[in-house]
Design a protein around this motif. Structure first.
Motif, mmCIF file in Angstrom:
data_model
loop_
_atom_site.group_PDB
_atom_site.id
_atom_site.type_symbol
_atom_site.label_atom_id
_atom_site.label_comp_id
_atom_site.label_asym_id
_atom_site.label_seq_id
_atom_site.Cartn_x
_atom_site.Cartn_y
_atom_site.Cartn_z
ATOM 1 N N GLN A 85 -3.851 4.651 -11.028
ATOM 2 C CA GLN A 85 -2.646 4.578 -10.202
ATOM 3 C C GLN A 85 -2.703 5.694 -9.172
ATOM 4 O OE1 GLN A 85 -0.019 2.251 -10.054
ATOM 5 N NE2 GLN A 85 0.205 3.436 -8.177
ATOM 6 N N TYR A 121 2.012 4.425 -2.411
ATOM 7 C CA TYR A 121 1.523 5.104 -3.596
ATOM 8 C C TYR A 121 2.380 6.332 -3.900
ATOM 9 C CZ TYR A 121 -2.436 2.217 -2.206
ATOM 10 O OH TYR A 121 -3.229 1.161 -1.827
ATOM 11 N N GLN A 127 0.819 -1.209 0.000
ATOM 12 C CA GLN A 127 0.000 0.000 0.000
ATOM 13 C C GLN A 127 0.855 1.262 0.000
ATOM 14 O OE1 GLN A 127 -2.677 -0.732 3.344
ATOM 15 N NE2 GLN A 127 -4.257 -1.357 1.907
ATOM 16 N N VAL A 158 -2.019 8.222 -6.024
ATOM 17 C CA VAL A 158 -0.813 8.886 -5.528
ATOM 18 C C VAL A 158 -1.136 9.510 -4.180
ATOM 19 C CG1 VAL A 158 0.910 10.672 -5.951
ATOM 20 C CG2 VAL A 158 -0.033 9.388 -7.868
ATOM 21 N N LYS A 159 -0.261 9.287 -3.205
ATOM 22 C CA LYS A 159 -0.456 9.876 -1.888
ATOM 23 C C LYS A 159 0.785 10.657 -1.476
ATOM 24 C CE LYS A 159 -3.737 6.545 0.105
ATOM 25 N NZ LYS A 159 -3.974 5.604 1.238
#
Length: 502
Positions: free
Chosen positions: A238, A4, A2, A240-241
């Protein structure tokens, strides 16, 4: 796991790892380097580190964000759910893919690509764009898409629901408008696309490669009334964090601490020195028993049983040192001491240090130009102003977080778009920071007919495409009350005035 990360965060980590290990390739991470990367991201996710506010954000005296001049909306204009922006002629993605799918999904749309365009369509297109629930943009590889890249960069900063698809260019020799592009132009176009992706991902917006997948995600956003940032892997997006978080500087700090204790240059530290290196990094003590437990619990870190071996006989290399530190970070709250660092990649120190604040960021064209050294820097020095000069650094094809921090920590952002460069990425950057309501000053110079950039003589169509981008950026700046100049000296004078009034 997990995780990102954004593309620029991965690029930053690879480049910093290459520098730390003094290796030729930036195409891979070792296990220990990846551990640092992964644990730092996890820690940031858990702590919810907010994106720092740009020092150049325009504020009124009462502390509220500067209000923009709102353009009145015409009554009676139909509202469309989706605005189909991005690359136009000769692309056919709208007619071939987007429109049939949207019709099947029962979604209304506005198509700005028409066979006969007239000035009366300017207002209609503007209103459709303003009223649309989703802005669907495709940056295709069949055109240069300069103005579209600039517009998408701006819109991503305005907190609109943006769905962005980018089709990468195929390589040098690919034809645009029947003309093969050179290696230099291919590099500039590709850099523009990558920086656009980095800007969009910094806002937490996923970038797509497939128009059909992006359209299905559009339908979900409309149907469930969610944000684009909520799209996940199950949607074939996809996510993104925290793309703003710097990662590469953490590895550099570890390398510095390791080298400071490796006085013989052997490339190894005894575990006693590892404890000392940890203290250098964190201003905290790591007990020998804790360190032995961490090493013993890491199967394969040292490649042998360590339980009964005297501490002074255990040695670790930098790879193993990274794995040990990462293990401790998983168990404890870990913070680096705020001591100075050596030069980071791209020359930008982390934005956590107060001495990183500058009056001016000297953005814009970096190649084939000396406007910084010849004009801007002497004028700023004469006025006693500090500045960040990205041209001193290794120019990156991506907007990595370390580089973005330099802009975040500057009070005025100057972007100079010269007549000797294509400057696609620089124009996208300028548009994005205008969209963020930052204190921006522009100098925009148009390309002349037959312009020569590097080793390339530009065709009439190429000059037209790049000047269209310049005109779009200038118009955007004028709408947002951003000063635009043609003379570098006049633009720097404006910057100096803004700094004196701060």
């Amino acid at each position: 796991m997990q995780l990102y990360p954004s593309k620029s965060q991965v690029y930053e980590m690879l480049q910093c790892a290459k520098e730390c290990a003094n290796r030729n390739s930036a195409s891979y991470l070792t296990f220990g380097e990846f551990c640092i990367f992964a644990t730092e991201l996890k820690r940031c996710y858990e702590r919810g580190i907010p994106r720092p506010v740009q020092l150049s954000r325009l504020l009124e005296r009462d502390g509220e964000e500067k209000k923009r001049r709102n353009r009145k909306m015409s009554k009676g204009i139909p509202k469309y759910e989706v605005f189909l922006g991005g690359s136009c002629n000769p692309t056919t993605w709208r007619q071939d893919v987007a429109i049939p799918m949207l019709k099947n999904l029962g979604i209304t749309y506005y198509n700005p690509q028409v066979s006969h365009w007239g000035p009366e369509l300017i207002e209609l297109e503007f209103q459709a764009k303003q009223n649309a629930a989703i802005l669907f943009f495709v940056i295709d590889n069949q055109t240069r898409s300069v103005a579209s890249m600039i517009e998408a960069a701006y819109l991503s900063a305005r907190r609109r629901k943006l769905i962005l698809v980018i089709h990468a260019y195929q390589g040098p020799g690919q034809k645009i408008w029947g003309e093969p592009i050179t290696e230099e132009e291919y590099e500039d176009l590709t850099t523009g696309q990558m920086v656009l992706q980095d800007l969009v991902e910094r806002e937490g917006i996923p970038v797509f490669e497939s128009v059909p997948i992006a359209l299905n995600c559009t339908a979900k956003v409309l149907r469930e009334n969610i944000s684009v940032q909520d799209l996940g892997l199950k949607d074939f997006a996809q996510p993104v964090k925290m793309a703003h978080v710097q990662l590469g500087d953490k590895l550099i700090k570890l390398r510095e601490a390791f080298d400071a204790l490796d006085t013989t240059g052997s490339g190894e530290l005894c575990l006693a020195d590892v404890c000392m290196a940890f203290r250098i990094l964190t201003n905290r003590n790591l007990s020998i028993s804790d360190l032995r437990s961490i090493v013993a619990g890491q199967t394969g870190v040292l490649g042998r049983e360590v339980k009964d071996i005297p501490l002074e006989q255990l040695n670790v290399n930098f790879e193993q040192f990274c794995a040990i530190v990462a293990e401790f970070k998983c168990c404890e709250k870990w913070a680096l001491s705020p001591r100075p660092l050596r030069s980071l990649p791209l020359g930008s120190p982390p934005n956590t240090q107060s001495n990183c604040v500058r009056d001016v960021y000297l953005g814009g064209s970096c190649h084939n130009t000396t406007w910084r050294e010849d004009i801007a820097i002497p004028m700023l020095k004469k006025s006693g102003l500090t500045f960040f000069n990205p041209q001193l650094c290794q120019w990156s094809k991506r907007l990595i977080p370390i580089e973005a921090a330099a802009m975040d920590n500057s009070y005025v952002l100057l972007f100079v778009i010269t007549s000797m460069t294509r400057s696609i990425a620089s124009m996208a950057l300028a548009a994005h920071y205008i969209g963020l309501n930052c204190n921006v000053v522009l100098c925009v110079q148009h390309l002349s007919d037959g312009a020569i950039i590097g080793n390339d003589k530009l065709s009439k169509q190429a000059v037209k495409d790049y000047n269209r981008g310049r005109m779009y950026l200038s118009d955007l700046a004028n709408r947002e009350s951003i000063p635009v100049f043609e003379s570098v000296a006049e633009a720097v004078d404006c910057v100096i005035h803004k700094c004196s009034c701060r």
